[in-house]
Design a protein around this motif. Structure first.
Motif, mmCIF file in Angstrom:
data_model
loop_
_atom_site.group_PDB
_atom_site.id
_atom_site.type_symbol
_atom_site.label_atom_id
_atom_site.label_comp_id
_atom_site.label_asym_id
_atom_site.label_seq_id
_atom_site.Cartn_x
_atom_site.Cartn_y
_atom_site.Cartn_z
ATOM 1 N N SER A 178 0.819 -1.204 0.000
ATOM 2 C CA SER A 178 0.000 0.000 0.000
ATOM 3 C C SER A 178 0.856 1.258 0.000
ATOM 4 N N THR A 179 2.164 1.103 0.151
ATOM 5 C CA THR A 179 3.061 2.247 0.217
ATOM 6 C C THR A 179 4.003 2.233 -0.973
ATOM 7 N N ASN A 180 3.974 3.311 -1.761
ATOM 8 C CA ASN A 180 4.869 3.408 -2.904
ATOM 9 C C ASN A 180 6.275 3.792 -2.461
ATOM 10 N N ALA A 181 7.259 3.222 -3.116
ATOM 11 C CA ALA A 181 8.639 3.635 -2.881
ATOM 12 C C ALA A 181 8.867 4.933 -3.649
ATOM 13 N N ALA B 106 10.436 10.095 -15.454
ATOM 14 C CA ALA B 106 9.382 10.380 -14.474
ATOM 15 C C ALA B 106 8.061 9.751 -14.900
ATOM 16 N N ASN B 107 7.736 9.868 -16.178
ATOM 17 C CA ASN B 107 6.490 9.276 -16.677
ATOM 18 C C ASN B 107 6.537 7.750 -16.598
ATOM 19 N N LEU B 108 7.709 7.175 -16.869
ATOM 20 C CA LEU B 108 7.865 5.721 -16.786
ATOM 21 C C LEU B 108 7.661 5.244 -15.349
ATOM 22 N N ILE B 109 8.244 5.961 -14.396
ATOM 23 C CA ILE B 109 8.115 5.596 -12.981
ATOM 24 C C ILE B 109 6.678 5.743 -12.508
ATOM 25 N N ARG B 110 6.016 6.808 -12.943
ATOM 26 C CA ARG B 110 4.621 7.031 -12.542
ATOM 27 C C ARG B 110 3.697 5.940 -13.068
ATOM 28 N N GLY B 111 4.128 5.263 -14.130
ATOM 29 C CA GLY B 111 3.331 4.170 -14.680
ATOM 30 C C GLY B 111 3.505 2.865 -13.924
ATOM 31 N N LEU B 112 4.423 2.835 -12.956
ATOM 32 C CA LEU B 112 4.649 1.638 -12.147
ATOM 33 C C LEU B 112 3.841 1.743 -10.859
ATOM 34 N N GLU B 113 3.118 0.700 -10.530
ATOM 35 C CA GLU B 113 2.182 0.751 -9.405
ATOM 36 C C GLU B 113 2.856 0.984 -8.058
ATOM 37 N N PHE C 273 14.665 -1.760 -16.354
ATOM 38 C CA PHE C 273 14.647 -0.619 -15.437
ATOM 39 C C PHE C 273 13.749 -0.924 -14.242
ATOM 40 N N HIS C 274 12.599 -1.519 -14.514
ATOM 41 C CA HIS C 274 11.679 -1.909 -13.438
ATOM 42 C C HIS C 274 12.338 -2.950 -12.534
ATOM 43 N N ARG C 275 13.031 -3.912 -13.135
ATOM 44 C CA ARG C 275 13.730 -4.932 -12.340
ATOM 45 C C ARG C 275 14.821 -4.306 -11.473
ATOM 46 N N ALA C 276 15.474 -3.294 -12.024
ATOM 47 C CA ALA C 276 16.521 -2.618 -11.253
ATOM 48 C C ALA C 276 15.937 -1.953 -10.012
ATOM 49 N N LEU C 277 14.811 -1.276 -10.166
ATOM 50 C CA LEU C 277 14.158 -0.641 -9.025
ATOM 51 C C LEU C 277 13.715 -1.682 -8.002
ATOM 52 N N ASP C 278 13.119 -2.761 -8.485
ATOM 53 C CA ASP C 278 12.671 -3.834 -7.593
ATOM 54 C C ASP C 278 13.841 -4.454 -6.830
#
Length: 224
Positions: free
Chosen positions: A7-10, A26-33, A120-125
């Motif tokens: 329930s908490t976004n990083a 920024a737009n790419l990150i905002r598209g990640l839940e 990029f998403h995997r890197a953040l995760d």
């Protein structure tokens, strides 16, 4: 998988002097839940100016080449002042010196600007879940940078908590040899080498071969 409450976004801060690229990220990150953009900055000085101690980002996506205060200097400042913030270096360059310098200055990951969105998403995760992101590119570059060098005869003595056999193992880890080849080189069984590796993971508080390489570099067990 993220080890955070769903329930908490990083939160992510983006530091890059190229507005078009920054807006795209920024737009790419905002598209990640599970992620949210906390703020954007043009360079290190702008980033520090916007940073609020009571509302720190979980991740800083940090460009290397910027005017006024570049990524190297900014990463080092963060390492000294807010070591809990995870730095993901962002660059056009995949050269070994840039990678090693950013890692020494506290970066927990390094990606190129032409990275695939899924990676990029995997890197953040990975940063949020494991505390680091080392791609095959980074692993290969680090090991290659160390393995191509000749060791000097006056190599500084390793930290006292390491046994001579562990130091020898650590030096061999900083080559392109496989663990099996290291076992043969040290005249030990593969199981014993696995034991050395796991013991050093725990003793040095690292989680991967790259972590061992970085430890060896930072403590002058090998020289870059």
């Amino acid at each position: 998988m993220l080890k955070t409450n769903s329930s908490t976004n990083a939160s992510v801060a983006i530091v890059d002097d190229h507005i078009l690229l920054r807006n795209g990220l920024a737009n790419l990150i905002r598209g990640l839940e599970t992620y949210a953009v906390l703020f954007e900055a043009n360079n290190g000085k702008d980033f520090i100016k916007q940073l609020q101690p009571r509302l720190l980002p979980d991740i800083v996506l940090l460009d290397i080449n910027m005017p006024e205060m570049d990524g190297y200097e900014t990463a080092l400042w963060l390492k000294r002042n807010y070591p809990g913030i995870k730095i993901l270096a962002l660059s056009m360059y995949d050269n070994e010196n840039s990678i090693i310098r950013m890692m020494k200055n506290g970066a927990k990951g390094y990606i190129l600007k032409d990275i695939d969105p899924m990676e990029f998403h995997r890197a953040l995760d990975s940063l949020m879940g494991n505390g680091f992101y080392y791609s095959e590119l980074i692993t290969g570059k680090l090991i290659h940078a160390v393995s191509k060098m000749d060791e000097p005869d006056n190599t500084p003595k390793p930290p006292g908590q390491l046994k001579p056999s562990e130091t020898e193992f650590l030096k061999l880890v900083c080559t392109e040899m496989t663990y099996k080849e290291i076992a043969e080189k040290m005249f030990l069984s593969a199981r014993t080498i696995d034991g050395y590796r796991d013991a050093l993971f725990e003793k040095l508080n690292v989680k991967s071969r790259v972590g061992l390489v970085l430890y060896a570099i930072k403590n002058n067990i090998v020289n870059v």
